[in-house]
Design a protein around this motif. Structure first.
Motif, PDB file in Angstrom:
ATOM      1  N   GLY A   1       0.812  -1.214   0.000  1.00  0.00           N
ATOM      2  CA  GLY A   1       0.000   0.000   0.000  1.00  0.00           C
ATOM      3  C   GLY A   1       0.845   1.263   0.000  1.00  0.00           C
ATOM      4  O   GLY A   1       0.537   2.239  -0.691  1.00  0.00           O
ATOM      5  N   SER A   2       1.929   1.251   0.773  1.00  0.00           N
ATOM      6  CA  SER A   2       2.808   2.414   0.822  1.00  0.00           C
ATOM      7  C   SER A   2       3.484   2.661  -0.521  1.00  0.00           C
ATOM      8  O   SER A   2       3.561   3.805  -0.995  1.00  0.00           O
ATOM      9  CB  SER A   2       3.870   2.219   1.905  1.00  0.00           C
ATOM     10  N   LEU A   3       3.980   1.596  -1.145  1.00  0.00           N
ATOM     11  CA  LEU A   3       4.644   1.761  -2.440  1.00  0.00           C
ATOM     12  C   LEU A   3       3.688   2.313  -3.491  1.00  0.00           C
ATOM     13  O   LEU A   3       4.044   3.205  -4.271  1.00  0.00           O
ATOM     14  CB  LEU A   3       5.223   0.416  -2.893  1.00  0.00           C
ATOM     15  N   TYR A   4       2.445   1.796  -3.504  1.00  0.00           N
ATOM     16  CA  TYR A   4       1.484   2.283  -4.491  1.00  0.00           C
ATOM     17  C   TYR A   4       1.101   3.734  -4.216  1.00  0.00           C
ATOM     18  O   TYR A   4       0.946   4.531  -5.150  1.00  0.00           O
ATOM     19  CB  TYR A   4       0.227   1.409  -4.496  1.00  0.00           C
ATOM     20  N   ALA A   5       0.946   4.076  -2.940  1.00  0.00           N
ATOM     21  CA  ALA A   5       0.586   5.448  -2.594  1.00  0.00           C
ATOM     22  C   ALA A   5       1.694   6.422  -2.995  1.00  0.00           C
ATOM     23  O   ALA A   5       1.429   7.515  -3.517  1.00  0.00           O
ATOM     24  CB  ALA A   5       0.298   5.559  -1.099  1.00  0.00           C
ATOM     25  N   VAL A   6       2.937   6.026  -2.738  1.00  0.00           N
ATOM     26  CA  VAL A   6       4.067   6.878  -3.121  1.00  0.00           C
ATOM     27  C   VAL A   6       4.139   7.027  -4.642  1.00  0.00           C
ATOM     28  O   VAL A   6       4.340   8.132  -5.170  1.00  0.00           O
ATOM     29  CB  VAL A   6       5.383   6.307  -2.566  1.00  0.00           C
ATOM     30  N   ALA A   7       3.976   5.910  -5.347  1.00  0.00           N
ATOM     31  CA  ALA A   7       4.025   5.961  -6.811  1.00  0.00           C
ATOM     32  C   ALA A   7       2.928   6.864  -7.361  1.00  0.00           C
ATOM     33  O   ALA A   7       3.164   7.659  -8.288  1.00  0.00           O
ATOM     34  CB  ALA A   7       3.888   4.548  -7.384  1.00  0.00           C
ATOM     35  N   LEU A   8       1.720   6.777  -6.783  1.00  0.00           N
ATOM     36  CA  LEU A   8       0.618   7.603  -7.249  1.00  0.00           C
ATOM     37  C   LEU A   8       0.878   9.084  -6.969  1.00  0.00           C
ATOM     38  O   LEU A   8       0.691   9.943  -7.846  1.00  0.00           O
ATOM     39  CB  LEU A   8      -0.674   7.159  -6.570  1.00  0.00           C
ATOM     40  N   ALA A   9       1.332   9.383  -5.750  1.00  0.00           N
ATOM     41  CA  ALA A   9       1.584  10.773  -5.384  1.00  0.00           C
ATOM     42  C   ALA A   9       2.668  11.390  -6.257  1.00  0.00           C
ATOM     43  O   ALA A   9       2.571  12.550  -6.681  1.00  0.00           O
ATOM     44  CB  ALA A   9       1.974  10.854  -3.904  1.00  0.00           C
ATOM     45  N   ASN A  10       3.735  10.632  -6.529  1.00  0.00           N
ATOM     46  CA  ASN A  10       4.831  11.154  -7.341  1.00  0.00           C
ATOM     47  C   ASN A  10       4.433  11.358  -8.801  1.00  0.00           C
ATOM     48  O   ASN A  10       4.993  12.219  -9.494  1.00  0.00           O
ATOM     49  CB  ASN A  10       6.032  10.206  -7.267  1.00  0.00           C
ATOM     50  N   ALA A  11       3.463  10.547  -9.270  1.00  0.00           N
ATOM     51  CA  ALA A  11       3.089  10.621 -10.686  1.00  0.00           C
ATOM     52  C   ALA A  11       1.927  11.570 -10.957  1.00  0.00           C
ATOM     53  O   ALA A  11       1.707  11.964 -12.109  1.00  0.00           O
ATOM     54  CB  ALA A  11       2.732   9.222 -11.205  1.00  0.00           C
ATOM     55  N   LEU A  12       1.172  11.967  -9.935  1.00  0.00           N
ATOM     56  CA  LEU A  12      -0.011  12.798 -10.137  1.00  0.00           C
ATOM     57  C   LEU A  12       0.279  14.146 -10.797  1.00  0.00           C
ATOM     58  O   LEU A  12      -0.558  14.648 -11.562  1.00  0.00           O
ATOM     59  CB  LEU A  12      -0.749  13.016  -8.811  1.00  0.00           C
ATOM     60  N   PRO A  13       1.434  14.792 -10.523  1.00  0.00           N
ATOM     61  CA  PRO A  13       1.694  16.061 -11.228  1.00  0.00           C
ATOM     62  C   PRO A  13       1.683  15.923 -12.744  1.00  0.00           C
ATOM     63  O   PRO A  13       1.447  16.910 -13.454  1.00  0.00           O
ATOM     64  CB  PRO A  13       3.085  16.464 -10.709  1.00  0.00           C
ATOM     65  N   GLY A  14       1.911  14.712 -13.245  1.00  0.00           N
ATOM     66  CA  GLY A  14       1.872  14.496 -14.685  1.00  0.00           C
ATOM     67  C   GLY A  14       0.477  14.238 -15.224  1.00  0.00           C
ATOM     68  O   GLY A  14       0.325  13.959 -16.421  1.00  0.00           O
ATOM     69  N   GLY A  15      -0.538  14.320 -14.361  1.00  0.00           N
ATOM     70  CA  GLY A  15      -1.919  14.097 -14.798  1.00  0.00           C
ATOM     71  C   GLY A  15      -2.458  12.773 -14.282  1.00  0.00           C
ATOM     72  O   GLY A  15      -1.697  11.832 -14.024  1.00  0.00           O
TER      73      GLY A  15
END
Length: 466
Positions: free
Chosen positions: A418-432
Motif C-alpha cells: 500500500g505504501s509503495l502504491y501510494a508513493v508511486a501515485l503521489a509522485n506521478a499525479l503532477p503528470g496528470g
C-alpha cells in the motif's frame, strides 16, 4: 508436513458449515468496521472539533492495535482454547464498538478504537484456528473459503453502507452498526463454537511480547506513514521503521533460545510453510493494493462521489465472493500452489488490460466493472490458497501459531504494498491523472508477476513434499 489423508470429495456435514457461518460473524464485523469508519473521518472530526491530524488516529490507532494483538493470538489460543479466545475477542470488539459510539471527545474515541482494534486483531486468526481444528486438513480449503467471503465482502460493502448511514444518521451509528452483528454472533457462538483444549502454552514470554508487540506495530505504522510522507527518510517513517525492524530482529533471536517461545518460529523449517508464507505476503500486497488504488481511481480519475465509488467497488467484492468457494474446492483437490498460480496468471492478464486501456479517463464503465469482477476473482484465487496451504502444512495443535504468523506476514505485505502504491501515485499525479494511474497499474502488474512467481515456488515445494 501434514499430508492430505482423505479424498477432497469427502462430504462436509451440516455442523461444520454451521460452525463456519458462526465464525463469519466476527470476520464480517471486523472487516466492515474499518471501511465504515474511514468513510466517516471528516464527519467525526467536524462533530468533535478535531483537525485531520488528530482524527486520522481514529483509523491509525485501530490499525496499530490490530498489529499489537496479533502476536498474542497463538499463545492465548493454546492457553485458553481457540473457541474461548474467539468468544472473548468478539465480546471485547462488540463492547468497544458501543463505547466508541458514546465517545465524548476525539481523545476518548481514539483510545476506544485502540481497544476495539485489540479485540478485532484476535477475531480472524482465532476463527481460522477454530475452523482448521474442526474440519481437518483435507477439507480446509472448502470451509476456510466461507470465512474468506465475509473478509472480502465486508470492506467492499463498507463505503456504501457508511455513505448511506452518514446521509441519514449521525456518525455514532457507524459503530452502533456492529452491535447487532456482534450480539447475534455471540449468541450463536456460545451455543455452537467448541471451546477447544487448553494446551501447553507455557509461561508468557513478556520480554518477547514487548519486542514483537512494539516492533510489529511500529513497522506497520512506518510503512503506512511512508505512503503519506512519500519518502522513507522522513523522521516519521525512518524512526519507527528502524525501531520496528530492530524489535522484530531481537524477537527472532530471543525466540530461538526460548524453551516456550511466544510463537513457534520452528514452523519455518518446513519448506511448504515457508513458500506459503512468502506467497501470502506478496498476495497480501496485491490484495491490499487493489483495495487502496481503485477507490482513488474512481474518485480522482472519474470524479465519483464516495457512495458512487462504493457501489462501483462492489464489483471487486462480487468477483471475490463468486470465486472463493470454487478456489477452496480446487485447493483441496489440487493444492494451493497450483490454484494460486492460476490466480496469478489471471491477475497479471487483467492488470495488463487495465494498464493498456483502463487508465483513460473516458474508459468504458462496463469494461471497467467487468475487469474489476475478473480482478476480484484473480486476486482471491492468488491470496487465499497459500494461506490454506500453510495451515495444511502444520499439525492441528500448531494451528494457533500458523494462523497468527500468516496474518502477520499478510499485514506486513499489505502495508508495504500500500505504501509503495501510494508513493508511486503521489509522485506521478503532477503528470496528470491518466499518467499517474498508468504508473500505478504498472506497479500492480509487477506485484501480480511477483505473486505468480511465489505461487510457482509453493507449487514446486508441494510437489517435492509429495
Amino acid at each position: 508436513m501434514t499430508t492430505v489423508a482423505a479424498p477432497a470429495e469427502e462430504r462436509i456435514g451440516r455442523p461444520v458449515w454451521r460452525l463456519a457461518l458462526v465464525i463469519v460473524f466476527g470476520a464480517f464485523a471486523s472487516g466492515l468496521d474499518g471501511s465504515l469508519t474511514n468513510i466517516g473521518l471528516d464527519t467525526i472530526g467536524a462533530d468533535l472539533h478535531a483537525g485531520l491530524d488528530e482524527t486520522q488516529w481514529v483509523a491509525t490507532g485501530y490499525l496499530v492495535a490490530l498489529a499489537v494483538s496479533l502476536p498474542l493470538c497463538g499463545w492465548l489460543g493454546r492457553r485458553l482454547g481457540p473457541g474461548r479466545l474467539w468468544l472473548m475477542a468478539l465480546v471485547a470488539f462488540t463492547a468497544a464498538s458501543g463505547l466508541c459510539a458514546a465517545a465524548p471527545s476525539i481523545g476518548w474515541l481514539i483510545a476506544l478504537r485502540v481497544a476495539q482494534g485489540l479485540g478485532a486483531g484476535l477475531l480472524v486468526p482465532a476463527g481460522q484456528t477454530v475452523i482448521g481444528q474442526a474440519v481437518g486438513a483435507h477439507r480446509l480449503g472448502r470451509v476456510m473459503s466461507t470465512l474468506g467471503i465475509a473478509v472480502a465482502l465486508a470492506p467492499a460493502l463498507g463505503p456504501v453502507v457508511g455513505g448511506l448511514v452518514l446521509h441519514a444518521l449521525s456518525w455514532p451509528w457507524l459503530f452502533l452498526a456492529n452491535l447487532p452483528i456482534g450480539a447475534v454472533g455471540l449468541a450463536l457462538g456460545l451455543r455452537y463454537v467448541p471451546r477447544g483444549d487448553r494446551g501447553a502454552a507455557g509461561p508468557l514470554d513478556r520480554r518477547g511480547f514487548a519486542l514483537i508487540g512494539g516492533g510489529l506495530p511500529l513497522l506497520v505504522y512506518a510503512l503506512t506513514r511512508w505512503g503519506s510522507a512519500g519518502t522513507p527518510a522522513a523522521p516519521s517513517v525512518a524512526i519507527p521503521l528502524v525501531l520496528g525492524v530492530a524489535g522484530l530482529a531481537a524477537f527472532v533471536l530471543r525466540t530461538r533460545r526460548r524453551e516456550h517461545p511466544l510463537m513457534d518460529l520452528g514452523l519455518y523449517r518446513r519448506p511448504v510453510y515457508v513458500a506459503a508464507s512468502g506467497a501470502s505476503a506478496l498476495s497480501g500486497a496485491l490484495m491490499f493494493g487493489t483495495a487502496l488504488v481503485f477507490p482513488l481511481y474512481f474518485q480522482i480519475l472519474h470524479h465519483d462521489r464516495v457512495v458512487d465509488t462504493g457501489l462501483r467497488m462492489l464489483a471487486l467484492g462480487l468477483g471475490t465472493a463468486v470465486i472463493l468457494p470454487v478456489a477452496g474446492r480446487l485447493t483441496d483437490r489440487y493444492g494451493g500452489g497450483l490454484v494460486a498460480s492460476w490466480g496469478g496468471v489471471a491477475a497479471v492478464a487483467v492488470m495488463v488490460v487495465f494498464l493498456l486501456f483502463g487508465a483513460d479517463a473516458d474508459a468504458e464503465p462496463v469494461l471497467v466493472e467487468a475487469l474489476l469482477v475478473l480482478l476480484g476473482m484473480a486476486v482471491a484465487a492468488t491470496a487465499v490458497p497459500p494461506g490454506i496451504a500453510a495451515y495444511q502444512a502444520v499439525p492441528p495443535d500448531r494451528l494457533p501459531d500458523a494462523t497468527t504468523q500468516v496474518n502477520i506476514v499478510q499485514r506486513i505485505g499489505g502495508a508495504l504494498g500500500g505504501s509503495l502504491y501510494a508513493v508511486a501515485l503521489a509522485n506521478a499525479l503532477p503528470g496528470g491523472g491518466e499518467h499517474a494511474f498508468r504508473v500505478v497499474f504498472g506497479w500492480l502488474t509487477g506485484s501480480a508477476v511477483l505473486a505468480l512467481l511465489c505461487s510457482q515456488w509453493l507449487r514446486i515445494a508441494l510437489r517435492r513434499a509429495g
